[in-house]
Design a protein around this motif. Structure first.
Motif, PDB file in Angstrom:
ATOM      1  N   SER A  47      -6.874  -5.066  -1.054  1.00 27.48           N
ATOM      2  CA  SER A  47      -8.274  -4.979  -0.600  1.00 27.48           C
ATOM      3  C   SER A  47      -8.527  -5.765   0.677  1.00 27.48           C
ATOM      4  O   SER A  47      -9.568  -5.604   1.314  1.00 27.48           O
ATOM      5  CB  SER A  47      -9.210  -5.492  -1.698  1.00 27.48           C
ATOM      6  OG  SER A  47      -9.075  -6.900  -1.861  1.00 27.48           O
ATOM      7  N   LYS A  85       0.821  -1.212   0.000  1.00 27.92           N
ATOM      8  CA  LYS A  85       0.000   0.000   0.000  1.00 27.92           C
ATOM      9  C   LYS A  85       0.852   1.258   0.000  1.00 27.92           C
ATOM     10  O   LYS A  85       0.532   2.252  -0.666  1.00 27.92           O
ATOM     11  CB  LYS A  85      -0.941  -0.010   1.199  1.00 27.92           C
ATOM     12  CG  LYS A  85      -1.867   1.189   1.282  1.00 27.92           C
ATOM     13  CD  LYS A  85      -2.769   1.093   2.499  1.00 27.92           C
ATOM     14  CE  LYS A  85      -3.688   2.302   2.630  1.00 27.92           C
ATOM     15  NZ  LYS A  85      -4.548   2.215   3.840  1.00 27.92           N
ATOM     16  N   ASP A 132      -8.676  -9.082   0.656  1.00 29.62           N
ATOM     17  CA  ASP A 132      -9.245 -10.384   0.295  1.00 29.62           C
ATOM     18  C   ASP A 132      -8.221 -11.505   0.459  1.00 29.62           C
ATOM     19  O   ASP A 132      -8.601 -12.656   0.701  1.00 29.62           O
ATOM     20  CB  ASP A 132      -9.757 -10.361  -1.155  1.00 29.62           C
ATOM     21  CG  ASP A 132     -11.002  -9.500  -1.320  1.00 29.62           C
ATOM     22  OD1 ASP A 132     -11.683  -9.251  -0.307  1.00 29.62           O
ATOM     23  OD2 ASP A 132     -11.291  -9.078  -2.452  1.00 29.62           O
ATOM     24  N   LYS A 155      -5.952  -7.985  -4.624  1.00 27.26           N
ATOM     25  CA  LYS A 155      -6.640  -8.699  -3.545  1.00 27.26           C
ATOM     26  C   LYS A 155      -5.918  -8.549  -2.215  1.00 27.26           C
ATOM     27  O   LYS A 155      -6.550  -8.508  -1.156  1.00 27.26           O
ATOM     28  CB  LYS A 155      -6.789 -10.178  -3.918  1.00 27.26           C
ATOM     29  CG  LYS A 155      -7.834 -10.425  -4.997  1.00 27.26           C
ATOM     30  CD  LYS A 155      -8.024 -11.912  -5.256  1.00 27.26           C
ATOM     31  CE  LYS A 155      -9.147 -12.145  -6.272  1.00 27.26           C
ATOM     32  NZ  LYS A 155      -9.362 -13.594  -6.528  1.00 27.26           N
TER      33      LYS A 155
END
Length: 344
Positions: free
Chosen positions: A326, A293, A328, A323
């Protein structure tokens, strides 16, 4: 201005600078304590030093790298001598120094300390963590997708990849666990060979170990071994296989033989904490975390290999990255979570 110090004696640091209790950047210079493997590793230490030089030049403060012939055994001595010598900021790259740094920091409350790759307590201690497992997950996924794709030159049909770590330690295993998880998530049948060189500064050992893995059917080997890993890259070049670089962009060390590099932006981390120190904004008592990130870790641009890899494979790696971002996909962090069942 930047100088290189080699610590060989008990008085070396104390003689180098006049002692002072000041801890402001204008009066007290910064030191970068170099980790195992030393400067010239074309990896972790060199990248961190680039960030250090850039930061001290921008801030117009004095800064010096400190090297020791036995950096692990001399942990407390190095930290105490540097503090006694008048350094106001000590940025320590050596993982094994963590506990010693926390102890020494209590005795030098006017000195500011930074430790990378772990969290240590102290109001005058800033900790920097990288989410190496996230970038390594993507490297493992890419390797697993590529390893049976015989349309790519140098790839055999065996689902075997490898990784060579510098030492058996949780800091290195954090990379390896992420690599294995990424590989198995895209192909549970992929075998991941794991070995340790037990040092970070011997390319000849890296060369020998990587060639052994290639002989056993691996066509891609990830190196997490600092200067020793340069030998892994050389082995890939000599045998017509692939290596995966680490820390800095090592793709150009053997163009076409390095599939990708898992970038760990120690330069950004060091540049940030030195800049904060110079600007009287030192994050004492805090932990700075850098992952996908924050662009603290990433895969390289694959300048020399991207055209060999099918677009669908690259798209899959991008999908996995999204993913992770996010939430996930949760990538296992061996430092925080201990060792998973798939890697004991």
């Amino acid at each position: 201005m930047s100088y290189k110090w080699i610590v060989n004696s008990a008085s070396a640091l104390a003689l180098a600078l006049g002692a002072t209790s000041a801890a402001k950047a204008a009066d007290a210079p910064a030191a970068l304590i170099i980790a195992q493997g030393g400067l010239g590793d074309q990896s972790y230490n060199d990248l961190a030093y680039e960030g250090f030089k850039k930061a001290v030049a921008a801030a117009k403060i004095e800064g010096k790298p400190v090297e020791s012939k036995d950096v692990v055994a001399q942990a407390a001595d190095i930290l105490r001598r540097a503090s006694d010598a008048g350094f106001g900021l000590l940025v320590d790259l050596e993982y094994s120094h963590g506990e010693a740094l926390a102890t020494v920091a209590k005795d030098y409350p006017d000195t500011k300390f930074v430790i990378l790759n772990q969290v240590q307590p102290g109001a005058n201690v800033a900790s920097v963590l990288f989410q190496e497992q996230e970038g390594s997950y993507l490297a493992g996924a890419l390797a697993a997708l590529v390893t049976t794709d015989t349309s790519i030159p140098g790839i055999n049909d065996k689902p075997i990849i490898g990784v060579i770590g510098g030492t058996k330690s949780v800091g290195i295993d954090k990379f390896i666990v992420g690599y294995i998880q990424g590989a198995h998530d895209v192909n549970p049948n992929v075998e991941v060979k794991v070995a340790y060189s037990n040092n970070f500064g011997d390319p000849a050992i890296g060369l020998q170990m990587a060639k052994a893995m290639y002989d056993e059917g691996a066509d891609i080997v990830y190196q997490v071994a600092g200067g020793t890993g340069i030998g892994v890259i050389q082995a890939a070049k000599e045998t017509g296989h692939y290596a995966i670089g680490v820390d800095t962009d090592q793709d150009g060390l053997a163009p076409g033989a390095v599939l990708t590099s898992m970038l760990k932006r120690t330069d950004i981390a060091v540049e940030t904490v030195v800049g904060d120190y110079a600007g009287d904004k030192f994050p004492g008592g805090q932990t700075v975390t850098l992952g996908l990130k924050e662009n603290g870790v990433a895969l390289s641009d694959m300048k020399y290999t991207k055209d060999k890899i099918p677009a669908a494979t690259l798209a899959k790696v991008d999908e996995l990255k999204a993913k992770i971002l996010s939430g996930d996909i949760k990538v296992w962090n061996a430092v925080d979570q201990g060792y998973p069942n798939f890697f004991k």
